[in-house]
Motif scaffolding. Structure first.
Motif, mmCIF file in Angstrom:
data_model
loop_
_atom_site.group_PDB
_atom_site.id
_atom_site.type_symbol
_atom_site.label_atom_id
_atom_site.label_comp_id
_atom_site.label_asym_id
_atom_site.label_seq_id
_atom_site.Cartn_x
_atom_site.Cartn_y
_atom_site.Cartn_z
ATOM 1 N N HIS A 180 0.850 -1.178 0.000
ATOM 2 C CA HIS A 180 0.000 0.000 0.000
ATOM 3 C C HIS A 180 0.894 1.240 0.000
ATOM 4 N N HIS A 181 0.521 2.243 -0.793
ATOM 5 C CA HIS A 181 1.311 3.464 -0.837
ATOM 6 C C HIS A 181 0.449 4.621 -1.312
ATOM 7 N N ILE A 182 0.927 5.824 -1.050
ATOM 8 C CA ILE A 182 0.316 7.011 -1.620
ATOM 9 C C ILE A 182 1.394 7.774 -2.380
ATOM 10 N N ALA A 183 0.972 8.599 -3.321
ATOM 11 C CA ALA A 183 1.901 9.421 -4.094
ATOM 12 C C ALA A 183 1.506 10.880 -3.940
ATOM 13 N N ILE A 184 2.500 11.747 -3.802
ATOM 14 C CA ILE A 184 2.295 13.181 -3.637
ATOM 15 C C ILE A 184 3.250 13.897 -4.590
ATOM 16 N N GLY A 185 2.754 14.891 -5.309
ATOM 17 C CA GLY A 185 3.600 15.651 -6.217
ATOM 18 C C GLY A 185 3.262 15.366 -7.669
ATOM 19 N N ARG A 186 3.843 16.144 -8.556
ATOM 20 C CA ARG A 186 3.477 16.068 -9.969
ATOM 21 C C ARG A 186 4.149 14.896 -10.669
ATOM 22 N N ARG A 187 3.429 14.287 -11.560
ATOM 23 C CA ARG A 187 3.965 13.192 -12.360
ATOM 24 C C ARG A 187 5.089 13.709 -13.266
ATOM 25 N N GLY A 188 6.093 12.887 -13.434
ATOM 26 C CA GLY A 188 7.223 13.261 -14.269
ATOM 27 C C GLY A 188 8.326 13.974 -13.538
ATOM 28 N N ALA A 189 8.059 14.417 -12.300
ATOM 29 C CA ALA A 189 9.099 15.071 -11.503
ATOM 30 C C ALA A 189 10.060 14.016 -10.953
ATOM 31 N N PRO A 190 11.270 14.420 -10.551
ATOM 32 C CA PRO A 190 12.213 13.459 -9.962
ATOM 33 C C PRO A 190 11.587 12.710 -8.785
ATOM 34 N N GLY A 191 11.934 11.433 -8.656
ATOM 35 C CA GLY A 191 11.304 10.580 -7.662
ATOM 36 C C GLY A 191 11.980 10.582 -6.304
ATOM 37 N N VAL A 192 11.150 10.498 -5.279
ATOM 38 C CA VAL A 192 11.610 10.367 -3.895
ATOM 39 C C VAL A 192 10.758 9.296 -3.228
ATOM 40 N N VAL A 193 11.395 8.384 -2.521
ATOM 41 C CA VAL A 193 10.672 7.377 -1.750
ATOM 42 C C VAL A 193 10.923 7.629 -0.271
ATOM 43 N N PHE A 194 9.852 7.701 0.508
ATOM 44 C CA PHE A 194 9.936 7.900 1.947
ATOM 45 C C PHE A 194 9.603 6.582 2.647
ATOM 46 N N LEU A 196 7.558 19.095 -0.611
ATOM 47 C CA LEU A 196 8.361 18.838 -1.807
ATOM 48 C C LEU A 196 7.517 18.683 -3.067
ATOM 49 N N ALA A 197 6.210 18.754 -2.930
ATOM 50 C CA ALA A 197 5.314 18.474 -4.054
ATOM 51 C C ALA A 197 5.598 19.297 -5.303
ATOM 52 N N PRO A 198 6.000 20.565 -5.196
ATOM 53 C CA PRO A 198 6.253 21.326 -6.427
ATOM 54 C C PRO A 198 7.466 20.837 -7.232
ATOM 55 N N VAL A 199 8.376 20.101 -6.590
ATOM 56 C CA VAL A 199 9.626 19.754 -7.281
ATOM 57 C C VAL A 199 9.869 18.251 -7.362
ATOM 58 N N ALA A 200 9.019 17.435 -6.767
ATOM 59 C CA ALA A 200 9.297 15.999 -6.702
ATOM 60 C C ALA A 200 8.013 15.189 -6.783
ATOM 61 N N ARG A 201 8.170 13.953 -7.204
ATOM 62 C CA ARG A 201 7.096 12.959 -7.149
ATOM 63 C C ARG A 201 7.432 12.019 -6.005
ATOM 64 N N ALA A 202 6.763 12.181 -4.884
ATOM 65 C CA ALA A 202 7.061 11.404 -3.687
ATOM 66 C C ALA A 202 6.130 10.213 -3.574
ATOM 67 N N VAL A 203 6.700 9.056 -3.267
ATOM 68 C CA VAL A 203 5.928 7.854 -3.000
ATOM 69 C C VAL A 203 6.176 7.439 -1.562
ATOM 70 N N GLY A 223 12.264 6.185 -12.853
ATOM 71 C CA GLY A 223 13.684 6.480 -12.760
ATOM 72 C C GLY A 223 14.258 6.288 -11.370
ATOM 73 N N PRO A 224 15.564 6.492 -11.227
ATOM 74 C CA PRO A 224 16.215 6.390 -9.909
ATOM 75 C C PRO A 224 15.647 7.427 -8.943
ATOM 76 N N VAL A 225 15.712 7.133 -7.649
ATOM 77 C CA VAL A 225 15.060 7.969 -6.642
ATOM 78 C C VAL A 225 16.023 8.367 -5.536
ATOM 79 N N VAL A 226 15.657 9.421 -4.852
ATOM 80 C CA VAL A 226 16.256 9.728 -3.555
ATOM 81 C C VAL A 226 15.488 8.925 -2.511
ATOM 82 N N TRP A 227 16.209 8.169 -1.702
ATOM 83 C CA TRP A 227 15.574 7.355 -0.657
ATOM 84 C C TRP A 227 15.696 8.085 0.675
ATOM 85 N N VAL A 228 14.566 8.335 1.319
ATOM 86 C CA VAL A 228 14.529 8.950 2.648
ATOM 87 C C VAL A 228 14.046 7.884 3.621
#
Length: 260
Positions: free
Chosen positions: A12-26, A44-51, A88-93
């Motif tokens: 289960h997951h939610i996504a926040i931020g615009r599609r196509g933006a650089p990815g971040v996984v929390f 971070l929603a204006p600059v990233a696609r967070a999952v 694509g590759p993501v920043v992992w938090v």
């Protein structure tokens, strides 16, 4: 080569931020859920696609059928990322337990990451003063002595509640004791120097679960890592009071990702 664990539950997951933006996984900590990182992801929603997933066994995601270690969790996340969880590759938090998984990913699947932000992350043993070691041994002997006298399950559980850590006690209630014991004993010290990614470690000055000394030792072992200490914060409040610092660390890695 690692392999995805068999029968990994759908996360289960939610996504926040615009599609196509650089990815971040929390990735949340032990006993927590994706909700811990919603305020940071929204910032971070204006600059990233967070999952934000619920890791297997927590939140709305079922536990794995087997007793996973953090390598299994990392392989399951790698399978999900390669399957399109994020483009694509993501920043992992990763907070605490989520940090353990991030460290495994950085070694086993570095192609999937562009950076790590480790928040109050676990992964190596705590340095315990002698008095704390002696106190722990005494409590362990007391527990074993009283456990041998327990006459039923209720008595055993009462002893666990008295002598066990909050996470140890909760792991029984959540049906995750086998996974807890497997992951809590892991020591990733030998792998830290193999991490070849931008890494920022953020720790609370009042954290008694993953204290600042642990973070500093990890930062010293990871090549080029940056260490940040937020003195007013503890293990959980670092997620709230430290969310702006977490977001800043992510933004720095996103900027470096697109820089020529």
């Amino acid at each position: 080569m690692s392999h995805p664990p068999a029968q990994a539950p759908a996360m289960h997951h939610i996504a926040i931020g615009r599609r196509g933006a650089p990815g971040v996984v929390f990735a949340h900590g032990w006993g927590r859920s994706h909700r811990d990182f919603i305020p940071t992801a929204e910032a971070l929603a204006p600059v990233a696609r967070a999952v934000l997933p619920d890791l297997p066994g927590f939140g709305a995601t079922p536990r794995p059928e087997a007793a996973w270690d953090t390598g299994d969790y990392a392989d399951a996340m790698a399978e999900a990322l390669r399957g399109g969880l994020v483009d694509g590759p993501v920043v992992w938090v990763g907070h605490s337990f989520g940090g353990r998984i991030g460290l495994r990913l950085a070694v086993r699947h570095p192609d999937l990451l562009t950076g790590l932000v480790l928040v109050a992350a676990a992964g190596i043993p705590r340095a315990q003063p002698l008095v704390e070691q002696l106190r722990g041994r005494w409590r362990s002997r007391q527990f074993r002595r009283l456990k041998a006298r327990a006459t039923d399950q209720a008595a055993l559980e009462a002893l666990e509640d008295r002598f066990g850590s909050p996470d140890y006690v909760q792991s029984r209630r959540d049906g995750l004791r086998d996974i807890f014991l497997k992951t809590i004993a892991e020591d990733q010290s030998a792998d830290l120097r193999r991490i070849n990614l931008p890494v920022t470690l953020i720790y609370g000055g009042r954290d008694t679960e993953t204290p600042p000394d642990l973070g500093r030792r990890m930062a010293n072992a990871i090549p080029g890592a940056e260490y940040v200490q937020l003195d007013p914060c503890d293990h959980i409040s670092v997620l709230d009071r430290g969310r702006h610092q977490i977001a800043l660390a992510v933004k720095e890695k996103l900027v470096a990702q697109v820089a020529p």
